[in-house]
Design an enzyme around this catalytic site. Structure first.
Site, PDB file in Angstrom:
ATOM      1  N   LYS A   1       0.840  -1.203   0.000  1.00  0.00           N
ATOM      2  CA  LYS A   1       0.000   0.000   0.000  1.00  0.00           C
ATOM      3  C   LYS A   1       0.874   1.252   0.000  1.00  0.00           C
ATOM      4  O   LYS A   1       1.912   1.293   0.676  1.00  0.00           O
ATOM      5  CB  LYS A   1      -0.903  -0.030   1.236  1.00  0.00           C
TER       6      LYS A   1
ATOM      7  N   SER B   1      -9.731   1.360   2.594  1.00  0.00           N
ATOM      8  CA  SER B   1      -8.905   2.161   1.734  1.00  0.00           C
ATOM      9  C   SER B   1      -7.802   1.384   1.020  1.00  0.00           C
ATOM     10  O   SER B   1      -7.227   1.900   0.065  1.00  0.00           O
ATOM     11  CB  SER B   1      -8.280   3.305   2.534  1.00  0.00           C
TER      12      SER B   1
ATOM     13  N   SER C   1      -9.787  -0.976   6.781  1.00  0.00           N
ATOM     14  CA  SER C   1      -9.210  -0.812   5.445  1.00  0.00           C
ATOM     15  C   SER C   1      -8.477  -2.012   4.873  1.00  0.00           C
ATOM     16  O   SER C   1      -8.161  -2.011   3.684  1.00  0.00           O
ATOM     17  CB  SER C   1      -8.311   0.415   5.401  1.00  0.00           C
TER      18      SER C   1
END
Ligand code: GLN
Length: 423
Positions: free
Chosen positions: A28, A103, A127
């Site tokens: 990420k 996310s 997330s």
């Protein structure tokens, strides 16, 4: 199929050999990689190149993992659909035309599309689990303190953990074995997970396991999601687990408490993005206040601005007790409710998300609706507990995830139960 899962596709070679040799890893883009841009999905950090590796990145490299790129995400982790990214949305490879969740949507999409074997995300309020559920893959949010956050760009420190995503429970567990453990660079880590062997927990039997279904989290959920969830719970029972119903009264306050706390912490964490210490410059003409405002006006998207404003308000003199303190009281109540529940069950279960993945572009216009989507995931962060999302089936051609929550450092138990569901 390219789903815009990556912001940067630059290979970072391993510097050792180990359990991740031969595996490709997506990371990420809020996790620092030395020499490779780390944007947090924000125009503010478009050109930011960290001078050092996050601890999880060093550990992945040392364990033989090849990092294949940095994944798309909601800006600074603020969102649940990967649509607030300054780099455009990611499409869900398991449900084309729909959001991948967020996310960590790019990480989940990369795994689901076969663009990486495993991935790393961060979970402040769901997330990792939310995109895992929406993309039909496995995601683990570890106990607070199990995984080092050194090098993770902070959104809300008291809530977040870095966690693995993978196609199977075993691969997720293998990655957790690699990234977990105390780190002198992150004082919130500890050795609560010492002696644990997550990948080895996968084949264990579940016939002595008591599973508590959280009835409060079924009430607001889409019927199609509940049907898939209940089928899986029936299968667990058939495999020998004992099923009980559990109700936690505090959970009706969890979303509200979470958003007050998350926005408050965010408003303080994001103060460093001022165009001087970090971030795009607001120009050197004019005075400090103007330059600061110009940098933040240009660098942040609307959702980030909304949260900084609300968080600053919640912490301001006169409102602190009314919002922030009240949220902390609710948080303590949530923790207490979970402690109580774990006296009679080994794991708790709920649908990971109360809804099916929305169509791209459908939900962004209504922030309140987006916040309510987090009802099942945020209680876990408030209580600093571990949880896993495992694929439960599909409804209307879209994946449904089942969430298993464990007591503190109960990762082995939830991994064991999740692998039974997977089988
Ligand atoms: N959707 C939640 C939020 O917007 C969770 C985000 C996260 O875990 N980073 O805050």
């Amino acid at each position: 199929m390219s789903t815009n899962a990556f912001i940067t596709e630059e290979t970072i070679e391993p510097d050792g050999n180990g359990p991740l040799s031969e595996l490709t890893v997506a990371v990420k883009d809020n996790i620092s990689t030395a020499g490779v841009t780390t944007t947090c999905g924000s125009a503010m950090l478009e050109d930011y190149v960290p001078p050092y590796d996050a601890t999880v990145v060093s550990k992945i490299k040392a364990a033989g993992g090849t990092i294949v790129g940095k994944t798309n995400m909601d800006e600074f982790g603020m969102g649940g659909t990967t649509e607030t990214s300054a780099f455009g949305p990611t499409e869900n490879p398991a449900a084309p035309g729909h959001v991948p969740g967020g996310s960590s949507g790019g990480s989940a999409a990369a795994v689901a599309a076969g663009e990486a074997d495993v991935a790393i995300g961060s979970d402040t309020g769901g997330s990792v689990r939310n995109p895992a559920a929406f993309c039909g893959v496995v995601g683990i949010k570890p106990t607070y303190g199990l995984v080092s956050r050194y090098g993770l760009v902070a959104y809300a420190n008291s809530l977040e953990q870095i966690g693995p995503l993978a196609n199977t429970v075993e691969d997720a567990a293998r990655l957790l074995d690699v990234i977990s453990g105390p780190d002198r660079n992150d004082g919130t880590t500890n050795d609560g997970g010492a002696d644990s062997a997550y990948a080895a927990a996968v084949d264990d039997k579940i016939d002595t396991l008591t599973v508590g279904v959280i009835t409060d989290l079924l009430e607001g959920a889409d019927d199609r999601v509940v049907d898939v969830f209940e089928d899986r719970i029936d299968a667990l029972e058939a495999a020998g687990a004992t099923i009980e119903e559990v109700s936690l009264d505090s959970l009706e306050h969890a979303v509200q408490a979470y958003y007050v706390i998350a926005m408050s912490e965010a408003s303080s964490n994001l103060a460093r993005f001022d165009g001087v210490r970090y971030g795009t410059s607001g120009g050197s003409d004019g005075n400090w206040n103007e330059s600061f405002a110009a940098a933040r006006e240009a660098g942040f998207g609307p959702e980030v601005k909304r949260r900084i404003l609300l968080g600053t308000y919640a912490l301001s003199a006169g409102y602190h007790d009314k919002y922030y303190k009240k949220a902390q009281d609710a948080r303590a109540w949530v923790k207490q409710d979970f402690d109580e529940a774990f006296k009679s069950v080994d794991v708790l279960a709920s649908p990971t998300m109360p809804v099916l993945p929305p169509a791209l572009g459908e939900s962004l216009s209504d922030p309140l609706q987006l916040y309510l989507m987090d009802a099942n995931t945020v209680p876990v962060n408030l209580a600093n507990l571990p949880a896993i999302s495992v694929p439960a089936g599909t409804a209307d051609n879209r994946p449904v995830g089942l969430q298993l929550i464990g007591p503190k450092f109960g990762e082995e138990t939830i991994i064991r139960a999740a692998s039974a569901i997977e089988r």
